[in-house]
Design an enzyme around this catalytic site. Sequence first.
Site, PDB file in Angstrom:
ATOM      1  N   CYS A  47       0.840  -1.197   0.000  1.00  0.00           N
ATOM      2  CA  CYS A  47       0.000   0.000   0.000  1.00  0.00           C
ATOM      3  C   CYS A  47       0.873   1.244   0.000  1.00  0.00           C
ATOM      4  O   CYS A  47       1.437   1.618   1.041  1.00  0.00           O
ATOM      5  CB  CYS A  47      -0.925  -0.006   1.217  1.00  0.00           C
ATOM      6  SG  CYS A  47      -1.959   1.460   1.350  1.00  0.00           S
ATOM      7  N   CYS A 100      -0.325   4.030   2.303  1.00  0.00           N
ATOM      8  CA  CYS A 100      -0.072   3.758   3.722  1.00  0.00           C
ATOM      9  C   CYS A 100       1.390   3.997   4.097  1.00  0.00           C
ATOM     10  O   CYS A 100       1.677   4.543   5.165  1.00  0.00           O
ATOM     11  CB  CYS A 100      -0.433   2.311   4.057  1.00  0.00           C
ATOM     12  SG  CYS A 100      -2.070   1.786   3.544  1.00  0.00           S
ATOM     13  N   ASP A 101       2.318   3.587   3.238  1.00  0.00           N
ATOM     14  CA  ASP A 101       3.716   3.468   3.657  1.00  0.00           C
ATOM     15  C   ASP A 101       4.721   4.297   2.864  1.00  0.00           C
ATOM     16  O   ASP A 101       5.911   4.299   3.193  1.00  0.00           O
ATOM     17  CB  ASP A 101       4.146   1.990   3.585  1.00  0.00           C
ATOM     18  CG  ASP A 101       3.335   1.116   4.519  1.00  0.00           C
ATOM     19  OD1 ASP A 101       2.919   1.605   5.581  1.00  0.00           O
ATOM     20  OD2 ASP A 101       3.115  -0.065   4.180  1.00  0.00           O
TER      21      ASP A 101
END
Length: 312
Positions: A136, A139-140
Site C-alpha cells: 500500500c 499507507c507506507d
Amino acid sequence: MEQEQHAIIIGSGPAGYTAAIYLGRAGYRPLVIAGALTPGGQLINTTEVENFPGFPDGVLGPDLMDAMKRQAERFGATFLQDDVATVQDHGSYKTITTNQGETFHAQAVIIATGSQYRKLGIPGEAEFSGRGVSYCATCDGFFFRGKPIVVVGGGDSAFAEAEFLSRFGSSVTLIHRRSAFRASKIMVDRARGNERITILTDSVVDAIHGDEQGVQSLSVRNVLSNEMHSLAANGVFVAIGHTPSTEFLGDAVARDASGYITVEGASTRTTVPGIFAAGDCVDSVYRQAISAAGMGCRAALDAQAYLTQTVG
C-alpha cells in the site's frame, strides 16, 4: 447446536468492527465471526498508520484494531475466532456454518471479509513484510523519503503507486514481467514523462534481500535472457492486484467476475434481502481503512433498517 442471533457480522477489520459498534449501540448485540487466524484484518500486519483520522502522531495497526474491538465489546458485541464455511438464505433468516461446525441463525448478516493482497511468493517477501515490503503506497510511501523504491506490477494501480511514490523516493523503478502493460496509455505515458521513474520490462524479482535495518536489494531476472542483476532498494511495493475473500460464499450472493460482492447503488444491500456487505470485499477501488470503516457504518445502518422492518 443451532444458535439464534439478530445480526451476525462475518469478518473483522475496520468494516466489521465499525458495523459491530453501530449495531451494538442500536441494541442488537451482534455476533462477530472474526476469522480463525488473524482477527482484525490487514491492519494487524501493519506497523504505523498515519492516515487514520484522530491520531495526529499515528497509531500502530494492531492497536487501532484492538481499540475498535474493545469499543464494539463495550456496546454488547461478542466475538468468535473462527472462519465461515457456508452462508444459506432461508428468507426470513440466514444460516451460517463455521469451519468448526457451529451453526447460527440470524435475521441479518453483514459480510466484511476484506481482500488479500496478491503476493509475489518469493524469498524474502514474508521476512521483510512491514520492513521494506509493502502492499500500500498510500499507507507506507512516506517512510521511504529519499530512498530507492521499486514497484512491481503493470496495471493502473502499479503506475498510480509509482507516480505517488515518486514524491518520496530518491528513485522509483517499476518492474513488469512483460513488455506490454495492462495499464491505460495515459498512465504509462505519465510515468515515462516522470524523470524519477524508471520502467524495467521483461523482468521479475526473484528474491528480496536485507538485514536488520530492512530491505537493501533485489535479485532481478530478465525473463528473455535469464540474466540476473542486483538492484538497490529500500522499499518494495507489490501492486499485482487483490483477491476478495469471498470464495466461501459460493452462490449465496451475487459477485462480479473478480469475486467482489455486488451491492445496490451506494447502499450495502446485496442481491439477497437481509445480507449486506462492506469494506474491501466490495470495494476494489479505494481499499483504505477509513473508507472500509465508513462502509461498515452504512452496512450497520442498512441492517438496522432491515431489522426494524422485519423484526421490530
